[in-house]
Design a protein around this motif. Structure first.
Motif: not given
Length: 266
Positions: A154, A156-157, A159, A167, A169
């Protein structure tokens, strides 16, 4: 025949010769040096070449082994065009290097794949395994987005299209993700559990693109393109080149030759 009459006849003959020669000179082919990466891009343009010749273009296809030099050469005027990259990659090169290059037309889409020489499916890849991705922001980011789309990691939102390893997560399998030159990813297969490989490099390494253990859906902004210098974008040869590429003959060749591993994007 008098000297005056002979001179008049000679001048008339010379004028006729020049008049006949003028159309031949006007019909000389314009040389267009176009940079490509090895594999499908080069193969496709070899098929475009005779079609372009009918429109007065003499295509000189020049292969490059990486993704940086073709834009440098184009910007420096050593090429008239190149055909190897997608829009996010071009945007990144323009931003980072100040190139005055533009997209003038779409070519083909190469769905990105994750390949392995050790495992036949992603499910077999063990926890903690090493996975190689490309070290440039566009292709590496694309690989991370593929891993996210397939539920492996997953990110980061927000990106965008160029996430980095920083990035990530969530990484449930605790994969070790290493970054290497895009042109070296196929060669890394002996040393890693899996590697993200661009289709043109997979084909060049004799790897069947449909053998990928994870494969990108053919979507988004990753259709490849023809780039030229901004000052050339409206020149007649650019239109002739695109018309030669965007033909039923080339679309049929792509479908037959690559069996779905390369898709016509126009």
């Amino acid at each position: 025949m008098s000297i005056t009459t002979r001179r008049a006849a000679l001048l008339s003959s010379l004028a006729l010769s020049l008049a006949l020669a003028a159309p031949a000179l006007a019909q000389q082919s314009q040389v267009v040096r176009i940079g490509v990466s090895p594999g499908p891009h080069a193969e496709i343009l070899e098929k475009v070449k005779p079609l372009a010749a009918k429109k007065g273009l003499d295509l000189k296809i020049i292969e490059f082994s990486d993704y940086v030099v073709p834009n440098q050469a184009l910007d420096a005027g050593e090429l008239e065009a190149n055909s190897f990259q997608n829009q996010p990659y071009l945007d990144n090169q323009v931003k980072d290097r100040g190139f005055k290059l533009v997209n003038v037309g779409l070519t083909v889409n190469f769905p990105l794949g994750i390949y392995s020489a050790k495992y036949k499916s992603w499910a077999e890849v063990p926890d903690g395994a090493t996975v190689a991705i490309q070290n440039d922001p566009t292709n590496g980011g694309r690989s991370l987005l593929l891993l996210q789309d397939k539920g492996v990691i997953k990110l980061k939102d927000g990106v965008g299209f160029k996430p980095s390893v920083a990035d990530i997560t969530e990484n449930p399998k605790k994969l070790k993700i290493i970054e290497i030159e895009a042109a070296q990813t196929a060669r890394s297969l002996a040393d890693v559990a899996a590697a993200a490989i661009n289709t043109n490099y997979a084909v060049d390494a004799k790897i069947e693109p449909t053998s990928a253990i994870l494969r990108e859906d053919p979507k988004g902004p990753y259709v490849n393109l023809i780039a030229v210098r901004a000052v050339d974008k409206d020149k007649p040869w650019v239109k002739a080149l695109l018309e030669s590429y965007h033909t039923p003959e080339i679309k049929a060749f792509v479908a037959e030759r690559f069996k779905g591993s390369v898709l016509a994007g126009w």
